[in-house]
Structures are given as C-alpha cells and as structure tokens.
Design an enzyme around this catalytic site. Structure first.
Site, PDB file in Angstrom:
ATOM      1  N   CYS A  67       0.816  -1.225   0.000  1.00  0.00           N
ATOM      2  CA  CYS A  67       0.000   0.000   0.000  1.00  0.00           C
ATOM      3  C   CYS A  67       0.849   1.274   0.000  1.00  0.00           C
ATOM      4  O   CYS A  67       0.322   2.361  -0.232  1.00  0.00           O
ATOM      5  CB  CYS A  67      -0.942  -0.001   1.196  1.00  0.00           C
ATOM      6  N   ASN A 124     -10.046  -0.212   0.713  1.00  0.00           N
ATOM      7  CA  ASN A 124      -8.595  -0.057   0.616  1.00  0.00           C
ATOM      8  C   ASN A 124      -8.144  -0.596  -0.744  1.00  0.00           C
ATOM      9  O   ASN A 124      -8.200  -1.796  -0.991  1.00  0.00           O
ATOM     10  CB  ASN A 124      -7.953  -0.843   1.771  1.00  0.00           C
ATOM     11  N   HIS A 178      -3.278   7.061   3.421  1.00  0.00           N
ATOM     12  CA  HIS A 178      -3.677   5.805   2.783  1.00  0.00           C
ATOM     13  C   HIS A 178      -5.061   5.409   3.303  1.00  0.00           C
ATOM     14  O   HIS A 178      -5.304   5.396   4.514  1.00  0.00           O
ATOM     15  CB  HIS A 178      -2.637   4.722   3.085  1.00  0.00           C
TER      16      HIS A 178
HETATM   17  N1  ACO Z   1     -17.985  -8.819  10.282  1.00  0.00           N
HETATM   18  C1  ACO Z   1     -18.393  -9.114  11.530  1.00  0.00           C
HETATM   19  N2  ACO Z   1     -17.547  -9.411  12.518  1.00  0.00           N
HETATM   20  C2  ACO Z   1     -16.235  -9.422  12.229  1.00  0.00           C
HETATM   21  C3  ACO Z   1     -15.738  -9.126  10.945  1.00  0.00           C
HETATM   22  C4  ACO Z   1     -16.683  -8.812   9.956  1.00  0.00           C
HETATM   23  N3  ACO Z   1     -16.325  -8.511   8.699  1.00  0.00           N
HETATM   24  N4  ACO Z   1     -14.393  -9.215  10.964  1.00  0.00           N
HETATM   25  C5  ACO Z   1     -14.027  -9.545  12.215  1.00  0.00           C
HETATM   26  N5  ACO Z   1     -15.156  -9.678  12.985  1.00  0.00           N
HETATM   27  C6  ACO Z   1     -15.238 -10.026  14.399  1.00  0.00           C
HETATM   28  C7  ACO Z   1     -14.050 -10.838  14.882  1.00  0.00           C
HETATM   29  O1  ACO Z   1     -14.233 -12.211  14.616  1.00  0.00           O
HETATM   30  C8  ACO Z   1     -14.059 -10.506  16.341  1.00  0.00           C
HETATM   31  O2  ACO Z   1     -15.041 -11.315  16.978  1.00  0.00           O
HETATM   32  P1  ACO Z   1     -14.767 -11.931  18.445  1.00  0.00           P
HETATM   33  O3  ACO Z   1     -14.609 -10.725  19.343  1.00  0.00           O
HETATM   34  O4  ACO Z   1     -15.997 -12.714  18.687  1.00  0.00           O
HETATM   35  O5  ACO Z   1     -13.524 -12.720  18.317  1.00  0.00           O
HETATM   36  C9  ACO Z   1     -14.557  -9.080  16.409  1.00  0.00           C
HETATM   37  O6  ACO Z   1     -15.222  -8.843  15.162  1.00  0.00           O
HETATM   38  C10 ACO Z   1     -13.460  -8.050  16.564  1.00  0.00           C
HETATM   39  O7  ACO Z   1     -12.439  -8.332  15.639  1.00  0.00           O
HETATM   40  P2  ACO Z   1     -11.128  -7.481  15.640  1.00  0.00           P
HETATM   41  O8  ACO Z   1     -10.134  -8.115  14.693  1.00  0.00           O
HETATM   42  O9  ACO Z   1     -10.710  -7.237  17.046  1.00  0.00           O
HETATM   43  O10 ACO Z   1     -11.643  -6.110  14.990  1.00  0.00           O
HETATM   44  P3  ACO Z   1     -10.930  -4.737  14.973  1.00  0.00           P
HETATM   45  O11 ACO Z   1     -11.770  -3.768  15.671  1.00  0.00           O
HETATM   46  O12 ACO Z   1      -9.473  -4.810  15.329  1.00  0.00           O
HETATM   47  O13 ACO Z   1     -10.994  -4.349  13.419  1.00  0.00           O
HETATM   48  C11 ACO Z   1      -9.707  -4.262  11.364  1.00  0.00           C
HETATM   49  C12 ACO Z   1     -10.329  -5.165  12.455  1.00  0.00           C
HETATM   50  C13 ACO Z   1     -10.831  -3.525  10.689  1.00  0.00           C
HETATM   51  C14 ACO Z   1      -8.992  -5.153  10.370  1.00  0.00           C
HETATM   52  C15 ACO Z   1      -8.713  -3.251  11.994  1.00  0.00           C
HETATM   53  O14 ACO Z   1      -7.848  -3.926  12.875  1.00  0.00           O
HETATM   54  C16 ACO Z   1      -7.872  -2.517  10.953  1.00  0.00           C
HETATM   55  O15 ACO Z   1      -8.378  -1.825  10.072  1.00  0.00           O
HETATM   56  N6  ACO Z   1      -6.537  -2.566  11.066  1.00  0.00           N
HETATM   57  C17 ACO Z   1      -5.652  -1.815  10.146  1.00  0.00           C
HETATM   58  C18 ACO Z   1      -5.518  -2.493   8.819  1.00  0.00           C
HETATM   59  C19 ACO Z   1      -4.692  -1.644   7.879  1.00  0.00           C
HETATM   60  O16 ACO Z   1      -4.608  -0.440   7.998  1.00  0.00           O
HETATM   61  N7  ACO Z   1      -4.064  -2.244   6.888  1.00  0.00           N
HETATM   62  C20 ACO Z   1      -3.274  -1.432   5.953  1.00  0.00           C
HETATM   63  C21 ACO Z   1      -2.351  -2.205   5.222  1.00  0.00           C
HETATM   64  S1  ACO Z   1      -3.132  -3.059   3.920  1.00  0.00           S
HETATM   65  C22 ACO Z   1      -1.896  -3.367   2.734  1.00  0.00           C
HETATM   66  O17 ACO Z   1      -0.777  -2.999   2.834  1.00  0.00           O
HETATM   67  C23 ACO Z   1      -2.280  -4.227   1.510  1.00  0.00           C
END
Ligand code: ACO
Length: 327
Positions: free
Chosen positions: A113, A282, A252
């Site tokens: 990214c 993204n 980004h």
């Molecule tokens: N729908 C419903 N529930 C979901 C989903 C979904 N799509 N995805 C995860 N959950 C659930 C999980 O299973 C978890 O359930 P549990 O508590 O029962 O175990 C709960 O939601 C919370 O999951 P988390 O992983 O803790 O969610 P979080 O709030 O951390 O959000 C996310 C996840 C959106 C991925 C976030 O961490 C994020 O955006 N991180 C940054 C990513 C980023 O910026 N990447 C950039 C680089 S990409 C590149 O270079 C190609």
C-alpha cells in the site's frame, strides 16, 4: 541539489462492478453495521474480467489525455503494484505498449500500500538526476484476486482500482518539499500474501499457512498510530513545515477509524483530511492516486495552486512513508 519536477496531471480508473457491504453477507457472516462502524467502508469496486494491467492501461490512456503530452515524449513509466498479472511482462511494459510510449523505459515496483508513494519518490529522483523529462507514475491493484474470501476480517476491507500522475521537469522548485520512506521488515508477518507454490520437480521446501491475504489488523493499527505518526512528525520537522500550514492530508485509505485516530493524535482539522474509502475500500497502491485525482477533479486541489499536501502511505512490508508536496 535544487530540482524542478512537477505533477502536471492526474487520472484514475475504477472497475464498474460495485459490491455493497450487504452483498458480502452471502459469502460470510458479517453486517453493514459492523463494517461501517469498524472501518467506514460502505462499498468497493471489484474486477469481473479486467486485470491489474487493464486498470493501469486505462489510467495510462487517461494521463496522456489529461496532460496533453505526446506518448512519444514519455521517458519512463513506473507502476506500483502488489498484484501484477505476470512475473513478466511487468504491468508497466504493457502500459508502455498500449499507450504507444515507444521511447519510455518501464518497470514495476512492489511496496504494497506504500507502493505509489515509493514510486513517486523514485520517479522524482530519476527526473532530477538524469536528462529524462517526463515520467508516468501509476499505482494499481486488484486485491480481490488474492483475498481469502472466507476470511471476513480482511475480505470486507479491500477494493480494486488504479490511479496515477504525470511528472514533468519544469522551471521552478520540485513538488517534493520533504519526505521520509521507511521499512520495518521485522514486522513483515503482519501482512502476508503468497505468490503460487514452487512447481519445480527439484523443490522440496514447504510453505506454512493458507493461500490468500492474511493480516494482523490490530498490529497494523497500532503500528500506524505509533510508527507512522512518528514518521509524519519527523518529516514536518525536517521540512520546517508547521502542521497547520498543510492544506490537505491524504492518508492511505485503509480504515476510517484508524484515519480518525491518527488525525486526532496529530490534532488536525478534520475538514482538511480527505476521505473516499466509503466508496472504494482499501485499494492498496491505488489508494493515494485515486484520492488525489478525485480532489483534483472536484476542484478541491488545483494543479499549480501551490497548495501544501501531506501524503502518507503504509502497508505490507511493513513499509511506510510521508511526503509533503506543493502541487
Ligand atoms: N464482520 C463481523 N464481525 C467481524 C468481521 C466482519 N467482517 N471481521 C471480524 N469480525 C469479528 C471478529 O471475529 C471478532 O469477533 P470476536 O470478538 O468474537 O472474536 C470481532 O469482530 C473483533 O475483531 P477485531 O479483529 O478485534 O476487529 P478490529 O476492531 O481490530 O478491526 C480491522 C479489524 C478492521 C482489520 C482493523 O484492525 C484494521 O483496520 N486494522 C488496520 C488495517 C490496515 O490499515 N491495513 C493497511 C495495510 S493493507 C496493505 O498494505 C495491503
């Protein structure tokens, strides 16, 4: 050394197939409410029969049109992508063919990214330190083809697209006021996306894990708020630019909540922080050039306006960087 490179036009291309959050519920258990509240994303576009190369060729054609340059005057084309179609030819070589930029050298770079930012930096150096005068810099990805469509935690986040800019050596100062590109290879396992297995009859190695993109979202979230934040402060400081003098922040487009937290930490005016991830998700290397092109198209950012913009990229590698530009 004083250089004199400028962005003279922008372009982008988004595949026509739109996928809403609701449509994703047919593949795994999720909801519009969860995706919007955790990420800010409402829909994304995905390819149906196009490739990364096709998207980048469309951007190449649009860049030629929007800049009014003759394809024969293009000296080089650099494409940033983590989802090329082939090991060879590179995406950039096919763009060179399709837009008939017969005098250009062309190649791809891979920095996930952060790819577009890294390619933009490299292109400015090529122009500043050689007799090349015009370069096309394109970021394009079709992350939909490498996603694990059973993994709801990543499949909801990404979309496909491409965008780019034309750089030209002109009189005056370079468009880059200050920059710092970084890599933290120790954190590389936070974002993995394998290419195919080694098919050689001699190969005996095995690769752990599943196919498809795998991400430790929490780790990347924390990394952005700590390391990327520090990187932004460092670039502002070394460029002698006050954060209040930045006209627009182009981060980004990975997650709206993350961008909000980063903006709060930087204490910046939210109206200066451009966001379009609700429409595209993204789009990896395409995220920054699509955002820039939209801002140019809707006349928020005028080319030649002298506005100060902070571009921030981060992603797999982990790679990251900030660049202050005067457009
Ligand atoms: N729908 C419903 N529930 C979901 C989903 C979904 N799509 N995805 C995860 N959950 C659930 C999980 O299973 C978890 O359930 P549990 O508590 O029962 O175990 C709960 O939601 C919370 O999951 P988390 O992983 O803790 O969610 P979080 O709030 O951390 O959000 C996310 C996840 C959106 C991925 C976030 O961490 C994020 O955006 N991180 C940054 C990513 C980023 O910026 N990447 C950039 C680089 S990409 C590149 O270079 C190609």
């Amino acid at each position: 050394m004083e250089t004199n490179v400028r962005i003279i036009s922008t372009a982008s291309y988004i595949p026509s197939k739109k996928v809403t959050n609701k449509e994703l519920t047919q593949f795994f258990s999720t909801s519009d409410e969860w995706i919007v509240s955790r990420t800010g994303i409402k829909e994304r576009h995905v390819v149906v029969n196009e490739t990364t190369t096709d998207l980048c060729c469309q951007v190449g054609k649009r860049l030629v049109e929007s800049s009014g340059i003759s394809p024969k005057d293009i000296d080089f084309i650099i494409v940033a992508t983590m989802t090329p179609d082939n090991a060879t030819p590179s995406v950039a070589c096919v763009v060179q063919e399709k837009i008939e930029a017969d005098n250009a050298f062309a190649y791809d770079i891979s920095a996930a990214c952060s790819g577009f930012l890294f390619a933009l930096s490299l292109s400015e150096k090529i122009l500043s330190n050689s007799d090349n005068k015009i370069g096309l810099v394109i970021g394009g990805d079709t992350i939909s083809k490498i996603l694990n469509w059973k993994d709801r935690s990543t499949a909801v986040l990404f979309g496909d697209g491409a965008g780019g800019v034309v750089l030209r050596k002109e009189k005056g100062n370079s468009f880059i006021i200050g920059e710092k590109l970084c890599t933290d290879g120790k954190k590389n396992s936070a974002l993995l996306a394998r290419i195919g297995e080694n098919q050689s009859p001699f190969y005996e190695g095995t690769i752990d894990g599943e196919n498809g993109l795998k991400m430790d979202g929490k780790k990347i979230f924390a990394f952005v708020l700590k390391d990327v934040y520090k990187n932004i402060i460092e670039v502002l400081k070394k460029s002698l630019v006050d954060i209040n003098d930045i006209d627009y922040f182009l981060f980004h487009q990975s997650n709206g909540r993350l961008i909000e937290k980063l903006s709060e930490k930087l204490k910046i005016d939210k109206s200066k922080c451009l966001i379009n991830l609700e429409k595209y998700g993204n789009t990896a290397a395409a995220s920054l050039p699509i955002l820039l092109d939209e801002a140019v198209k809707n006349k928020k950012i005028g080319i030649g306006s002298g506005k100060l913009i902070l571009l921030v990229g981060y992603g797999g590698g982990l790679s990251y960087g900030s660049m202050i530009i005067k457009i």
